[in-house]
Design a protein around this motif. Structure first.
Motif, PDB file in Angstrom:
ATOM      1  N   ILE A  84     -74.658 -35.545 -50.176  1.00  0.00           N
ATOM      2  CA  ILE A  84     -74.232 -35.117 -51.929  1.00  0.00           C
ATOM      3  C   ILE A  84     -73.149 -36.342 -52.329  1.00  0.00           C
ATOM      4  O   ILE A  84     -72.785 -36.105 -53.456  1.00  0.00           O
ATOM      5  N   THR A  85     -73.408 -37.530 -51.817  1.00  0.00           N
ATOM      6  CA  THR A  85     -72.791 -38.583 -52.236  1.00  0.00           C
ATOM      7  C   THR A  85     -73.275 -39.040 -53.514  1.00  0.00           C
ATOM      8  O   THR A  85     -72.396 -39.108 -54.678  1.00  0.00           O
ATOM      9  N   GLY A  86     -74.431 -39.009 -53.676  1.00  0.00           N
ATOM     10  CA  GLY A  86     -75.209 -39.439 -55.018  1.00  0.00           C
ATOM     11  C   GLY A  86     -74.449 -38.973 -56.287  1.00  0.00           C
ATOM     12  O   GLY A  86     -73.946 -39.189 -57.247  1.00  0.00           O
ATOM     13  N   THR A  87     -74.670 -37.296 -56.046  1.00  0.00           N
ATOM     14  CA  THR A  87     -74.265 -36.491 -57.204  1.00  0.00           C
ATOM     15  C   THR A  87     -72.578 -36.542 -57.584  1.00  0.00           C
ATOM     16  O   THR A  87     -72.383 -36.513 -58.563  1.00  0.00           O
ATOM     17  N   TRP A  88     -72.037 -36.554 -56.459  1.00  0.00           N
ATOM     18  CA  TRP A  88     -70.349 -36.524 -56.607  1.00  0.00           C
ATOM     19  C   TRP A  88     -70.218 -37.758 -57.285  1.00  0.00           C
ATOM     20  O   TRP A  88     -69.204 -37.823 -58.052  1.00  0.00           O
ATOM     21  N   GLU A  89     -70.686 -39.002 -57.236  1.00  0.00           N
ATOM     22  CA  GLU A  89     -70.266 -40.110 -57.938  1.00  0.00           C
ATOM     23  C   GLU A  89     -70.709 -40.105 -59.356  1.00  0.00           C
ATOM     24  O   GLU A  89     -70.031 -40.728 -60.136  1.00  0.00           O
ATOM     25  N   ARG A  90     -71.308 -39.368 -59.584  1.00  0.00           N
ATOM     26  CA  ARG A  90     -71.879 -38.875 -61.370  1.00  0.00           C
ATOM     27  C   ARG A  90     -70.496 -38.820 -62.066  1.00  0.00           C
ATOM     28  O   ARG A  90     -70.358 -39.103 -63.193  1.00  0.00           O
ATOM     29  N   ARG A  93     -68.521 -41.843 -62.372  1.00  0.00           N
ATOM     30  CA  ARG A  93     -69.352 -42.846 -63.295  1.00  0.00           C
ATOM     31  C   ARG A  93     -69.462 -42.276 -64.723  1.00  0.00           C
ATOM     32  O   ARG A  93     -69.996 -43.015 -65.674  1.00  0.00           O
ATOM     33  N   CYS A  94     -68.768 -41.148 -64.890  1.00  0.00           N
ATOM     34  CA  CYS A  94     -69.036 -40.632 -66.423  1.00  0.00           C
ATOM     35  C   CYS A  94     -68.301 -41.555 -67.145  1.00  0.00           C
ATOM     36  O   CYS A  94     -67.171 -42.166 -67.414  1.00  0.00           O
ATOM     37  N   ARG A  95     -68.964 -41.837 -68.489  1.00  0.00           N
ATOM     38  CA  ARG A  95     -68.574 -42.948 -69.179  1.00  0.00           C
ATOM     39  C   ARG A  95     -67.316 -42.192 -70.168  1.00  0.00           C
ATOM     40  O   ARG A  95     -66.382 -42.933 -71.085  1.00  0.00           O
ATOM     41  N   LEU A  96     -67.371 -41.036 -70.441  1.00  0.00           N
ATOM     42  CA  LEU A  96     -66.650 -40.250 -71.272  1.00  0.00           C
ATOM     43  C   LEU A  96     -65.369 -40.001 -70.325  1.00  0.00           C
ATOM     44  O   LEU A  96     -65.410 -39.734 -69.215  1.00  0.00           O
ATOM     45  N   PRO A  97     -64.092 -39.869 -71.130  1.00  0.00           N
ATOM     46  CA  PRO A  97     -62.684 -39.514 -70.209  1.00  0.00           C
ATOM     47  C   PRO A  97     -63.067 -37.990 -69.901  1.00  0.00           C
ATOM     48  O   PRO A  97     -63.549 -37.176 -70.632  1.00  0.00           O
ATOM     49  N   VAL A  98     -62.804 -37.706 -68.623  1.00  0.00           N
ATOM     50  CA  VAL A  98     -62.819 -36.490 -67.999  1.00  0.00           C
ATOM     51  C   VAL A  98     -61.256 -35.881 -67.619  1.00  0.00           C
ATOM     52  O   VAL A  98     -60.773 -36.779 -66.764  1.00  0.00           O
ATOM     53  N   LEU A 113     -62.367 -34.559 -56.160  1.00  0.00           N
ATOM     54  CA  LEU A 113     -63.087 -34.146 -57.382  1.00  0.00           C
ATOM     55  C   LEU A 113     -62.243 -34.409 -58.552  1.00  0.00           C
ATOM     56  O   LEU A 113     -62.432 -35.242 -59.599  1.00  0.00           O
ATOM     57  N   ALA A 114     -61.087 -33.813 -58.408  1.00  0.00           N
ATOM     58  CA  ALA A 114     -59.930 -33.980 -59.482  1.00  0.00           C
ATOM     59  C   ALA A 114     -59.374 -35.321 -59.463  1.00  0.00           C
ATOM     60  O   ALA A 114     -59.433 -36.052 -60.749  1.00  0.00           O
ATOM     61  N   MET A 115     -59.498 -36.124 -58.338  1.00  0.00           N
ATOM     62  CA  MET A 115     -59.091 -37.641 -58.460  1.00  0.00           C
ATOM     63  C   MET A 115     -60.181 -38.596 -59.051  1.00  0.00           C
ATOM     64  O   MET A 115     -59.930 -39.751 -59.524  1.00  0.00           O
ATOM     65  N   MET A 116     -61.454 -38.124 -59.178  1.00  0.00           N
ATOM     66  CA  MET A 116     -62.391 -38.873 -59.735  1.00  0.00           C
ATOM     67  C   MET A 116     -62.315 -38.714 -61.363  1.00  0.00           C
ATOM     68  O   MET A 116     -62.971 -39.561 -62.078  1.00  0.00           O
ATOM     69  N   ARG A 146     -58.763 -43.118 -52.645  1.00  0.00           N
ATOM     70  CA  ARG A 146     -57.948 -42.701 -54.121  1.00  0.00           C
ATOM     71  C   ARG A 146     -56.733 -42.023 -54.010  1.00  0.00           C
ATOM     72  O   ARG A 146     -55.880 -42.353 -54.893  1.00  0.00           O
ATOM     73  N   LEU A 147     -56.449 -41.255 -52.856  1.00  0.00           N
ATOM     74  CA  LEU A 147     -55.196 -40.434 -52.784  1.00  0.00           C
ATOM     75  C   LEU A 147     -54.159 -41.676 -52.465  1.00  0.00           C
ATOM     76  O   LEU A 147     -52.977 -41.645 -52.788  1.00  0.00           O
ATOM     77  N   VAL A 148     -54.256 -42.626 -51.571  1.00  0.00           N
ATOM     78  CA  VAL A 148     -53.469 -43.722 -51.078  1.00  0.00           C
ATOM     79  C   VAL A 148     -53.212 -44.650 -52.461  1.00  0.00           C
ATOM     80  O   VAL A 148     -52.148 -44.664 -52.465  1.00  0.00           O
TER      81      VAL A 148
END
Ligand code: CO8
Length: 258
Positions: A84-90, A93-98, A113-116, A146-148
């Motif tokens: 599932i790495t590929g879909t998670w990285e989406r 990679r989102c160009r809009l702010p999330v 997921l929240a940290m992405m 990301r947490l570090v």
């Protein structure tokens, strides 16, 4: 757009994506992550959309990757599927702010997921943690990185190595979330923030997001070199001369470029 594991709502220039597996506290499985990636494709492909809110239920943003789906996987399954790495990285990679609007549990893959997302707004009942170690695994989709970066080695170390879960107040104090709001105000607050962003210059917002990403991705040596160039450039301006002269002459500086 209609999906089985998420809800997709367009509210003016904002897309709200709601993780929707309440029976499993929004545990993230392959089907959900594929749908989330498709939903982000939809939001990005819609020229009217300027920001995305990603949220869950009042009890759980997401209680982690789906343990039942993972339990029997072998190393070869994980490796060959690039599990599932590929879909998670989406999401990253989102160009809009999330904006992640987090109520209840954001554990394991849910915290990752929240940290992405670019901004995390937490309800006062939110709980963040990386309990993977208690399952005999480690975070697999960015938690150790990301947490570090978000909260520093000391707190991340305790969370990742012992599985300690922190509440919303501690998460805000540690810098993991931008602010904490009353649980019943979470959706409105996230939506308002997203609307405000969506009203701004789209390329400016996108470039600001892209530029912030470089702070995470550029090696320290590049960042320091860039900083030094700017530092040197300031010696070409009048204000550096005035500021330093004022210090030496023990008077208040009068800057020209204000
Ligand atoms: N996966 C699957 N099912 C889950 C998960 C999960 N992560 N979390 C909860 N559920 C299910 C429960 O099994 C239960 O289902 P059922 O009713 O069929 O028994 C239902 O949701 C409700 O859960 P509980 O009864 O446990 O609810 P409680 O309120 O008692 O407890 C907790 C809530 C504390 C959140 C508890 O459910 C819990 O500890 N969940 C697991 C948390 C966890 O360990 N998360 C980390 C998972 S591992 C991970 O995220 C790895 C990420 C890296 C992925 C890398 C991919 C590339």
């Amino acid at each position: 757009m209609t999906f089985e594991n998420i809800l997709y709502d367009k509210d003016g220039a904002v897309v709200v994506i709601t993780l929707n597996r309440p029976e499993a506290l929004n545990a993230l499985n392959g089907a959900l992550m594929t749908e989330l990636a498709q939903a982000l494709d939809g939001a990005e492909g819609d020229p009217d959309v300027g920001a995305v809110v990603l949220t869950g239920s009042p009890k759980a943003f997401a209680a982690g990757a789906d343990i039942k789906e993972m339990a029997d996987k072998t190393f070869m399954d994980c490796y060959l599927e690039d599990f599932i790495t590929g879909t998670w990285e989406r999401v990253a990679r989102c160009r809009l702010p999330v904006i992640a609007a987090v109520a209840g549990y954001a554990l394991g893959g849910g915290c990752e997921l929240a940290m992405m997302c670019d901004i995390i707004i937490a309800a006062d009942n939110a709980k963040f943690g990386q309990p993977e170690i208690t399952l005999g695994i480690i975070p697999g989709i960015g938690g150790t990185q990301r947490l570090v970066r978000a909260v520093g080695k000391a707190k991340a170390g305790e969370m990742i190595l012992s599985g300690r879960i922190i509440d919303a107040v501690e998460a805000e104090r540690a810098g993991l979330v931008s602010r904490v709001v009353a649980a019943d105000a979470l959706n409105d607050e996230a939506l308002q923030t997203a609307r405000k962003i969506a009203e701004l210059s789209r390329p400016a917002v996108m470039m600001a997001k892209e530029s912030m990403a470089a702070a995470f991705e550029a090696p320290l040596s590049h960042g320091l070199r860039h900083e030094r160039r700017l530092f040197h450039a300031l010696f070409a301006g009048e204000d550096q001369k005035e500021g330093m002269a004022a210090f030496i002459e023990k008077r208040r500086p009068v800057f020209k470029n204000r």
